[in-house]
Design an enzyme around this catalytic site. Structure first.
Site, mmCIF file in Angstrom:
data_model
loop_
_atom_site.group_PDB
_atom_site.id
_atom_site.type_symbol
_atom_site.label_atom_id
_atom_site.label_comp_id
_atom_site.label_asym_id
_atom_site.label_seq_id
_atom_site.Cartn_x
_atom_site.Cartn_y
_atom_site.Cartn_z
ATOM 1 N N MET A 95 0.802 -1.220 0.000
ATOM 2 C CA MET A 95 0.000 0.000 0.000
ATOM 3 C C MET A 95 0.836 1.271 0.000
ATOM 4 S SD MET A 95 -2.897 -1.352 -0.168
ATOM 5 C CE MET A 95 -4.088 -0.098 0.198
ATOM 6 N N HIS A 114 -3.914 -5.804 -9.377
ATOM 7 C CA HIS A 114 -4.950 -4.841 -9.002
ATOM 8 C C HIS A 114 -6.327 -5.470 -9.220
ATOM 9 C CE1 HIS A 114 -6.660 -0.923 -8.215
ATOM 10 N NE2 HIS A 114 -7.484 -1.134 -9.227
ATOM 11 N N GLU A 179 -7.409 -13.805 -8.844
ATOM 12 C CA GLU A 179 -6.082 -13.205 -8.621
ATOM 13 C C GLU A 179 -5.058 -14.297 -8.318
ATOM 14 O OE1 GLU A 179 -5.684 -9.820 -5.971
ATOM 15 O OE2 GLU A 179 -7.796 -9.358 -6.178
HETATM 16 C C1 GRF Z 1 -5.607 -7.815 -3.526
HETATM 17 O O1 GRF Z 1 -6.966 -7.682 -3.813
HETATM 18 C C2 GRF Z 1 -4.774 -7.127 -4.565
HETATM 19 O O2 GRF Z 1 -5.341 -7.144 -5.834
HETATM 20 C C3 GRF Z 1 -4.712 -5.713 -4.055
HETATM 21 O O3 GRF Z 1 -4.660 -5.834 -2.653
HETATM 22 C C4 GRF Z 1 -5.224 -7.076 -2.249
HETATM 23 C C5 GRF Z 1 -4.168 -7.760 -1.467
HETATM 24 O O4 GRF Z 1 -4.638 -8.942 -0.873
HETATM 25 N N1 GRF Z 1 -3.609 -4.997 -4.627
HETATM 26 P P1 GRF Z 1 -3.612 -9.978 -0.257
HETATM 27 O O5 GRF Z 1 -2.800 -9.219 0.778
HETATM 28 O O6 GRF Z 1 -2.763 -10.487 -1.376
HETATM 29 O O7 GRF Z 1 -4.446 -11.049 0.374
#
Ligand code: GRF
Length: 206
Positions: A95, A114, A179
């Site tokens: 972040m 993303h 993802e």
């Molecule tokens: C995911 O949804 C990713 O796409 C976004 O942040 C979230 C991270 O989740 N950038 P995690 O920490 O990988 O569980």
């Protein structure tokens, strides 16, 4: 062999998907060297260390975008052998915005995931943005990092339908499932040198 650093800020489920794919031999050309977080309370840190035996590092410089934060990160990457020519960096829920200097140093070697179909809904709360907008499809995007927020060249995308009954939670959950499949696949293709890069257009080499 590419040396991999994964940068996280929280849960780390995408990090886990990447490390599992490496462990299980689906990605063969990548060696995980370090998982870095800007938060000491990231659950992903324990997961990386305990489940996968990967070194972890917590960046100590706090939340402001300062030169020293960047310097510390470069130093850590260097120490763990994640260097511009032989390394790859995967952002997985990290972040913070990386500085242009760092992005430049690792040009086209930093990947991000993303939870929307970019260029729609960049930035925070992408799933909430998609619902609020009334979009009927969303999904996830793996892209290279450039100096913008979620603007870099797109490597892969996968779409899913948004249902009338969806909440932010249910949509996020379904996107997360894709993802976890797409990110390892993108890293595998990158590590095998199977991506042809032509400006913003990235295609697969057969
Ligand atoms: C995911 O949804 C990713 O796409 C976004 O942040 C979230 C991270 O989740 N950038 P995690 O920490 O990988 O569980």
């Amino acid at each position: 062999m590419l040396n991999l650093a994964i940068l996280i800020s929280g849960r780390g489920s995408n990090m886990e998907a990447l490390l599992r794919s490496i462990d299980e031999g689906q990605i063969r050309n990548v060696r995980p060297k370090v998982v870095v977080s800007n938060r000491s309370d990231s659950p992903g840190l324990n997961l990386a260390a305990q489940k996968f035996g990967v070194s972890t590092y917590v960046l100590s410089k706090g939340k402001d975008k300062t030169l020293s934060f960047d310097d510390e990160l470069v130093q850590v990457l260097d120490e763990f052998g994640v260097r511009p020519k032989t390394g790859v960096i995967c952002l997985a829920g990290f972040m913070r915005i990386l500085s242009p200097r760092l992005v430049q140093r690792y040009t086209m070697r930093i990947l991000n995931i993303h939870p929307s179909l970019l260029p729609a809904f960049p930035g925070l709360h992408a799933q909430r943005q998609a619902l609020k907008y009334g979009a009927k499809v969303s999904g996830c995007t793996i892209h290279f990092v450039d100096n913008g927020v979620d603007t870099g060249p797109i490597i892969m995308q996968r779409a899913i339908s948004i249902f009338d009954s969806d909440t932010e939670e249910s949509l996020s959950q379904r996107i997360l499932e894709i993802e976890h499949k797409l990110y390892p696949e993108a890293l595998r293709l990158f590590s095998e040198g199977n991506l042809k890069i032509d400006g913003r257009r990235i295609s697969l080499i057969d």
